[in-house]
Design an enzyme around this catalytic site. Structure first.
Site, short mmCIF file in Angstrom:
data_model
loop_
_atom_site.label_atom_id
_atom_site.label_comp_id
_atom_site.label_asym_id
_atom_site.label_seq_id
_atom_site.Cartn_x
_atom_site.Cartn_y
_atom_site.Cartn_z
CE1 TYR A 79 12.56 55.96 -4.25
CE2 TYR A 79 11.89 57.34 -2.40
CZ TYR A 79 11.71 56.22 -3.18
OH TYR A 79 10.68 55.34 -2.91
CD GLU B 174 12.28 59.86 2.22
OE1 GLU B 174 13.04 60.74 1.82
OE2 GLU B 174 12.23 59.53 3.42
CB SER C 72 7.95 57.33 -1.53
OG SER C 72 8.71 57.59 -0.38
P1 NDP Z 1 13.25 47.10 -3.72
O1 NDP Z 1 14.41 48.00 -3.90
O2 NDP Z 1 13.35 45.95 -2.79
O3 NDP Z 1 12.79 46.51 -5.13
C1 NDP Z 1 12.67 47.31 -6.28
C2 NDP Z 1 12.98 46.50 -7.53
O4 NDP Z 1 13.13 47.45 -8.61
C3 NDP Z 1 14.29 45.73 -7.47
O5 NDP Z 1 14.08 44.42 -7.02
C4 NDP Z 1 14.79 45.76 -8.91
O6 NDP Z 1 14.27 44.65 -9.62
C5 NDP Z 1 14.19 47.02 -9.48
N1 NDP Z 1 15.25 48.06 -9.50
C6 NDP Z 1 16.06 48.41 -8.48
N2 NDP Z 1 16.92 49.37 -8.87
C7 NDP Z 1 16.65 49.61 -10.15
C8 NDP Z 1 17.22 50.48 -11.12
N3 NDP Z 1 18.22 51.29 -10.83
N4 NDP Z 1 16.72 50.44 -12.34
C9 NDP Z 1 15.73 49.61 -12.63
N5 NDP Z 1 15.14 48.75 -11.77
C10 NDP Z 1 15.61 48.77 -10.53
O7 NDP Z 1 12.01 48.03 -3.32
P2 NDP Z 1 10.76 47.72 -2.37
O8 NDP Z 1 10.20 46.42 -2.71
O9 NDP Z 1 11.12 48.07 -0.99
O10 NDP Z 1 9.76 48.88 -2.85
C11 NDP Z 1 8.91 48.70 -3.97
C12 NDP Z 1 8.47 50.05 -4.49
O11 NDP Z 1 7.85 50.79 -3.46
C13 NDP Z 1 9.60 50.94 -5.00
O12 NDP Z 1 9.10 51.68 -6.09
C14 NDP Z 1 9.88 51.87 -3.84
O13 NDP Z 1 10.42 53.10 -4.29
C15 NDP Z 1 8.48 52.05 -3.27
N6 NDP Z 1 8.43 52.34 -1.85
C16 NDP Z 1 8.97 51.47 -0.94
C17 NDP Z 1 8.86 51.71 0.40
C18 NDP Z 1 9.44 50.79 1.43
O14 NDP Z 1 9.46 51.17 2.61
N7 NDP Z 1 9.87 49.60 1.06
C19 NDP Z 1 8.13 52.90 0.89
C20 NDP Z 1 7.62 53.75 -0.16
C21 NDP Z 1 7.74 53.46 -1.47
P3 NDP Z 1 15.17 43.87 -10.73
O15 NDP Z 1 16.60 43.96 -10.28
O16 NDP Z 1 14.63 42.50 -10.69
O17 NDP Z 1 14.91 44.54 -12.01
P1 GDR Z 2 14.58 55.61 3.61
O1 GDR Z 2 15.15 54.26 4.23
O2 GDR Z 2 15.63 56.54 3.16
O3 GDR Z 2 13.59 56.16 4.61
O4 GDR Z 2 13.82 55.07 2.33
P2 GDR Z 2 16.54 53.91 4.89
O5 GDR Z 2 16.32 52.66 5.64
O6 GDR Z 2 17.66 53.93 3.89
O7 GDR Z 2 16.80 55.14 5.88
C1 GDR Z 2 15.93 55.45 6.97
C2 GDR Z 2 16.56 56.52 7.83
O8 GDR Z 2 17.66 55.95 8.57
C3 GDR Z 2 18.75 56.87 8.52
N1 GDR Z 2 20.02 56.14 8.71
C4 GDR Z 2 20.54 55.23 7.87
N2 GDR Z 2 20.06 54.74 6.69
C5 GDR Z 2 20.79 53.79 6.05
N3 GDR Z 2 20.32 53.28 4.89
N4 GDR Z 2 21.98 53.32 6.56
C6 GDR Z 2 22.51 53.79 7.73
O9 GDR Z 2 23.56 53.36 8.16
C7 GDR Z 2 21.74 54.79 8.43
N5 GDR Z 2 21.92 55.46 9.59
C8 GDR Z 2 20.88 56.26 9.75
C9 GDR Z 2 18.64 57.54 7.17
O10 GDR Z 2 19.38 58.75 7.14
C10 GDR Z 2 17.13 57.72 7.06
O11 GDR Z 2 16.73 58.89 7.69
C11 GDR Z 2 12.97 53.94 2.38
C12 GDR Z 2 12.97 53.31 0.98
O12 GDR Z 2 12.27 52.08 1.03
C13 GDR Z 2 12.29 54.23 -0.02
O13 GDR Z 2 12.14 53.53 -1.26
C14 GDR Z 2 10.92 54.62 0.52
O14 GDR Z 2 10.27 55.49 -0.37
C15 GDR Z 2 11.04 55.27 1.89
O15 GDR Z 2 11.67 54.33 2.76
C16 GDR Z 2 9.69 55.64 2.49
#
Ligand code: NDP
Ligand code: GDR
Length: 332
Positions: A153, A129, A127
């Site tokens: 995270y 992050e 990520s």
């Molecule tokens: P989601 O949260 O949509 O999906 C992740 C899946 O992981 C869930 O559907 C769930 O599957 C499983 N999971 C969730 N929480 C837990 C837990 N506490 N313990 C075990 N399994 C869990 O994530 P995304 O599809 O958005 O992202 C996929 C991957 O990419 C993740 O690793 C995320 O950190 C990473 N990532 C995502 C980004 C984004 O912008 N979307 C950016 C950067 C990195 P189930 O319940 O079926 O087991």
């Molecule tokens: P992020 O995504 O933390 O970047 O992680 P999120 O959408 O939660 O937050 C983005 C930014 O928006 C600000 N924010 C809020 N966020 C949430 N969730 N709810 C609110 O009401 C709100 N108001 C403002 C947050 O402070 C933050 O700065 C996502 C996930 O997909 C990770 O798994 C992944 O690694 C990173 O993106 C890249």
């Protein structure tokens, strides 16, 4: 048609669903791992019409024996590791659980590959992050930028990132990391900000909601479109040499701009509905982050060409279709 088999962890999440769709379209057999096969968890796969096309295994990725059993039985050619506690916000409330799952699940999968068949190719989702506290002059970040994670995270993701690289360097596995910036879609979980904005704005337009309450509106992010990002994951496992790549749009915008564009797209005035709430601010915030995607564009031939305006318009249209589908399919 190819006869490859892919195993996807986190298959029920946003990226898992889009990646399954992509791999099935390429002729792959897709096997998925989930904690639970309840209807609610399968919502994203159902929405994309993929139920019944995927062999799902219930598993706990913290249990190495579980993983060994599934990999030995299914014999995948490629493993895409997407499962994670993926919410930065939630990780401040559940630091130990986040660290434990995100780090150990990755190590278990790599160890299982090393034991069973080191020829299996492994992709890990890292990520943006992980870069955390980046100075303005260090932007955009590249694959060589220094990591300074600022949440449980991002610390867990930095560990999983280095574990994946270490198995490549120490044991010669084809194990790679995609360093993904925020990418969005209608399949995003409800606890992420873009989903909250899109869903609320459409409900405000329909008259069933009258405010949108958000935290820090000044943060700047490099937002992309999820269905295009999963293409990069696949490309990363098709190269001659294993390597890590930043996957991002290269643009950056504030959260306020995101809100304004969504509301404008729906012909709404955001100032009438937007409420800023200090309680929604995080203990430590990553203010501005954006990346350089040139290595992925050149090295992987990843053709990403969705600018911010196009992204907002795609997300609004997709969310409208999704809400309509949810209304018609209550309980899926
Ligand atoms: P989601 O949260 O949509 O999906 C992740 C899946 O992981 C869930 O559907 C769930 O599957 C499983 N999971 C969730 N929480 C837990 C837990 N506490 N313990 C075990 N399994 C869990 O994530 P995304 O599809 O958005 O992202 C996929 C991957 O990419 C993740 O690793 C995320 O950190 C990473 N990532 C995502 C980004 C984004 O912008 N979307 C950016 C950067 C990195 P189930 O319940 O079926 O087991
Ligand atoms: P992020 O995504 O933390 O970047 O992680 P999120 O959408 O939660 O937050 C983005 C930014 O928006 C600000 N924010 C809020 N966020 C949430 N969730 N709810 C609110 O009401 C709100 N108001 C403002 C947050 O402070 C933050 O700065 C996502 C996930 O997909 C990770 O798994 C992944 O690694 C990173 O993106 C890249």
């Amino acid at each position: 048609m190819n006869n490859k088999k892919a195993l996807i962890t986190g298959i029920t999440g946003q990226d898992g669903a889009y990646l399954s769709q992509l791999l099935i379209s390429k002729g792959y057999k897709v096997v998925g791992v989930t904690r639970d096969t309840s209807d609610f968890r399968l919502r994203n796969l159902t929405y994309l019409g993929l139920n019944g096309k995927i062999n799902l295994h219930k598993a706990n990725l913290l249990d190495l024996s579980n993983i060994i059993r599934i990999i030995s039985k299914e014999k995948p050619d490629e493993i895409y590791h997407l499962a994670a506690q993926s919410s930065v916000g939630l990780s401040f409330d559940q630091p130990i659980g986040t660290l434990e799952f995100n780090i150990i699940a990755t190590a278990n999968l790599l160890e299982a590959i090393r034991i069973i068949n080191p020829a299996i190719r492994f992709y890990n989702s890292s990520s943006s992050e992980m870069y955390g506290k980046v100075r303005q002059e260090e932007l955009p970040v590249t694959e060589r930028s220094v990591l300074h994670p600022v949440s449980p995270y991002s610390i867990s993701k930095a560990s999983a990132h280095w574990i994946t690289i270490n198995y490549r360097e120490a044991y010669g596995l084809y194990s790679v990391c995609g360093i993904l910036f925020n990418h969005e879609s209608c399949l995003r979980g409800e606890n992420f900000v873009t989903k909250k904005i899109l869903n609320s704005a459409i409900k405000i337009k329909q008259g069933s909601l009258n405010e949108l309450r958000l935290g820090n509106l000044d943060i700047r992010r490099d937002w992309g479109y999820a269905p295009e990002f999963v293409k990069a994951m696949w490309l990363m496992l098709q190269q001659e040499k294993a390597d890590d790549y930043i996957i991002c749009s290269g643009e950056h915008h504030s959260l306020f701009e995101f809100v304004k564009k969504v509301f404008n797209n729906l012909e709404l005035d955001e100032s009438k509905y937007l409420v800023s709430d200090n309680k929604l601010h995080r203990p430590v915030e990553l203010e501005t982050i954006y990346g350089d995607n040139s290595k992925a564009k050149k090295g992987l031939n990843w053709n990403y060409d969705i600018n911010f305006d196009k992204l907002i318009s795609l997300l609004v249209t997709d969310e409208q279709a999704f809400i309509e589908w949810e209304m018609k399919n209550k309980g899926y």
